[in-house]
Write an enzyme that holds these catalytic residues in place. Structure first.
Site, PDB file in Angstrom:
ATOM      1  N   HIS A 157      -8.237   0.816   2.106  1.00  0.00           N
ATOM      2  CA  HIS A 157      -8.116   0.949   3.351  1.00  0.00           C
ATOM      3  C   HIS A 157      -8.929   1.925   4.111  1.00  0.00           C
ATOM      4  O   HIS A 157      -8.713   2.859   4.803  1.00  0.00           O
ATOM      5  CB  HIS A 157      -6.453   1.307   3.786  1.00  0.00           C
ATOM      6  CG  HIS A 157      -6.120   0.470   4.938  1.00  0.00           C
ATOM      7  ND1 HIS A 157      -4.823   0.117   4.988  1.00  0.00           N
ATOM      8  CD2 HIS A 157      -6.754   0.236   6.096  1.00  0.00           C
ATOM      9  CE1 HIS A 157      -4.695  -0.572   6.219  1.00  0.00           C
ATOM     10  NE2 HIS A 157      -5.815  -0.219   6.919  1.00  0.00           N
TER      11      HIS A 157
ATOM     12  N   GLU B  44       0.776  -1.357  -0.079  1.00  0.00           N
ATOM     13  CA  GLU B  44       0.053  -0.019   0.150  1.00  0.00           C
ATOM     14  C   GLU B  44       0.950   1.306   0.021  1.00  0.00           C
ATOM     15  O   GLU B  44       2.024   1.293   0.666  1.00  0.00           O
ATOM     16  CB  GLU B  44      -0.911  -0.061   1.173  1.00  0.00           C
ATOM     17  CG  GLU B  44      -1.895  -1.071   1.233  1.00  0.00           C
ATOM     18  CD  GLU B  44      -2.858  -1.000   2.440  1.00  0.00           C
ATOM     19  OE1 GLU B  44      -2.815  -0.250   3.086  1.00  0.00           O
ATOM     20  OE2 GLU B  44      -3.824  -2.100   2.506  1.00  0.00           O
TER      21      GLU B  44
END
Length: 531
Positions: free
Chosen positions: A281, A263
């Site tokens: 997220h 990420e």
């Protein structure tokens, strides 16, 4: 002079006001956390640092933080903080572990609905002026089997919500007791059974060496055809490339991911596949959750800076400043004893019994209990801290009992920890010597005297000749240096144990060589936080 706090990430104005109302001088600079050089330049002015996820508190930053006493993370994850460096500098690291549980659980449920009914694709199609009613045939959640991997705080809420949707819930969690499962109204199963039975699988575990790739290619292939998989926990729990293959082949009917192995996720094997819902997220991204964690961290930091009270600390127990001077080594000992038991116990723990003898019995036992419990549970959940550990233990149905007694032996005081499972009891005892260093003094009722090292090797065997030589030669021949070697036995010819403090972890291949000798009943590597 009033304490001074820097807020280096975006935080609620209400949280900023809490600091001001408590008489704390606060600088709200929500963009400085992204500028490492600037943060390093100014951090020395502050007693406290309040952050979210954008600020990276590195060792270099901490080297300039001469006055820093506390770091408060508005949220759960503290991967952006060098906790070891903070501990070395005496900086407390706090988080807010309970502020976004409901939000994250709700996101998992929302993702399950989305993938069951193909909502994102159906929405995009309709926005494009199409009317593809027959294309988006979904499935009901009612009467389907939901497999929940990890039935802790967030997973437990998901179980509750799923039961409200009239789903059949099966849960895999090595630390979930049968009593707790019964109370939750879920069926406790092993992972293999969950994979075979579940129509939907949702993950709610931290990323550890035990859980990394828990849905590996091999395990994904064991799932029921047509399964749908939801991950709102941590990236790295699922082999994303293998999942993409099974989605393409049709074995897996859909997936919904909020977290990814890398990420920010600019590219991923799951992107672009049909009936795969992806969000960036967002598990904790609700107005309520963001407000809750911001207010909590402001209150916690204010309490510490003004009164010395410690709440939700990851690297310090909840003790007063006066107690900390005396109890520091005993807190560390309690953590080591718990960690030993936790690393040695694979089955669910039903009860933890803690005996305090002599000098130890007169200390702040709540703090010592927390340290023991946190030490045990860190193996399964690294995010457990000294405050949240008892809560987690209670939620899992673990019974905690303590016993105090007057000085009863050669030591001024000691702590003995016994973990009870359905199969066995496992105990370890330790004390603190005059040098302030914790020692193990008894394992399985066998007396020893062993230093605690970062890397250790524990073995059990029948008391026969050749054990010392085998251990020494095998480790030495393979380049593993022994710093300390302690032996103990129940009686001549009876059960014997060895505890070795080594300079580096003993690799699996070397442990296999020891096992091949046939001399050992058990060979277990152990790791301890000795910072």
């Amino acid at each position: 002079m009033a304490p001074k706090v820097l807020i280096s990430d975006k935080l609620s104005e209400a949280a900023v006001q809490i600091f001001r109302d408590r008489g704390i001088d606060v600088d709200f600079l929500p963009d400085v956390g992204k500028d490492k050089e600037k943060l390093a330049e100014i951090i020395g002015q502050y007693d406290g640092l309040a952050i979210r996820s954008a600020t990276k508190v590195t060792e270099k930053i901490l080297e300039n933080a001469d006055n820093l006493k506390v770091i408060g993370r508005a949220g759960i994850g503290t991967d952006n903080i060098d906790k070891e460096a903070a501990s070395k500098r005496g900086v407390i690291v706090m988080n807010t572990p309970f502020g976004n549980m409901i939000t994250t659980a709700e996101h998992a449920i929302a993702m399950m609905f989305a993938v069951a009914r193909q909502l994102p694709e159906a929405s995009a199609s309709t926005h494009a002026g199409k009317w593809e009613k027959s294309k988006f045939m979904g499935v009901e959640l009612t009467a389907k089997t939901l497999g929940v991997i990890g039935a802790g705080n967030i997973g437990g809420i998901v179980c509750d919500r799923a039961r409200g949707l009239k789903m059949k819930v099966v849960a895999y969690d090595p630390y979930l007791s049968q009593e707790k499962a019964d109370k939750m109204g879920v069926e406790k199963v092993e992972l293999e059974e969950l994979l075979a039975r579940a129509d939907f699988i949702t993950l709610h575990v931290p990323l550890t060496e035990q859980t990394r790739n828990i849905l590996s290619k091999e395990n994904l292939e064991k799932t029921k055809k047509g399964v749908r998989i939801i991950n709102c926990a941590r990236g790295g729990l699922v082999d994303e490339a293998a999942l993409a293959e099974l989605l393409t082949s049709g074995h897996v009917a859909g997936a919904a991911f909020d977290v990814f192995s890398e990420e920010p996720a600019k590219e991923n094997a799951l992107f672009g596949l049909p009936n795969v819902v992806c969000t960036p997220h967002l598990g904790a991204a609700t107005t309520e959750a963001q407000e809750n964690v911001a207010l909590q961290v402001a209150e916690q930091m204010s309490n510490y800076l003004l009164t010395g009270a410690v709440e939700n600390a990851l690297n310090m127990p909840s003790v007063t400043a006066e107690e900390a001077k005396v109890m520091g080594p005993w807190i560390k000992l309690a953590d080591h004893l718990g960690s030993f038991v936790g690393q040695m116990t694979d089955e669910p723990i039903k009860a933890i019994n803690i005996l305090y003898d002599g000098a130890a019995a007169g200390m702040n036992l709540d703090a010592l209990n927390c340290a023991v419990i946190a030490g045990i549970m860190k193996r399964s959940n690294p995010e457990v801290n000294l405050v949240s550990a008892p809560v987690v233990a209670k939620e899992r149905g673990i019974q905690i009992s303590t016993t105090n007694q007057d000085k009863s032996g050669a030591f001024d005081g000691y702590i003995k920890v016994t973990a009870v499972t359905s199969k066995r009891e496992r105990s370890v005892a330790g004390t603190v010597f005059s040098d302030g260093k914790p020692r193990f003094i008894q394992i399985k009722g066998i007396n020893i005297e062993a230093d605690v090292g970062a890397h250790m090797l524990y073995t059990t065997n029948e008391d026969v000749p050749g054990i010392i030589g085998t251990l020494g030669h095998t480790l030495g021949d393979n380049g593993v240096n022994i710093a300390n070697f302690t032996l103990g036995r129940s009686e001549a010819g009876g059960e014997a144990i060895a505890l070795l403090y080594v300079d580096e972890p003993v690799p699996a291949e070397i442990r296999a060589k020891l096992a091949e000798t046939g001399l050992f009943n058990q060979i277990k590597p152990l790791e301890f936080d000795v910072v």
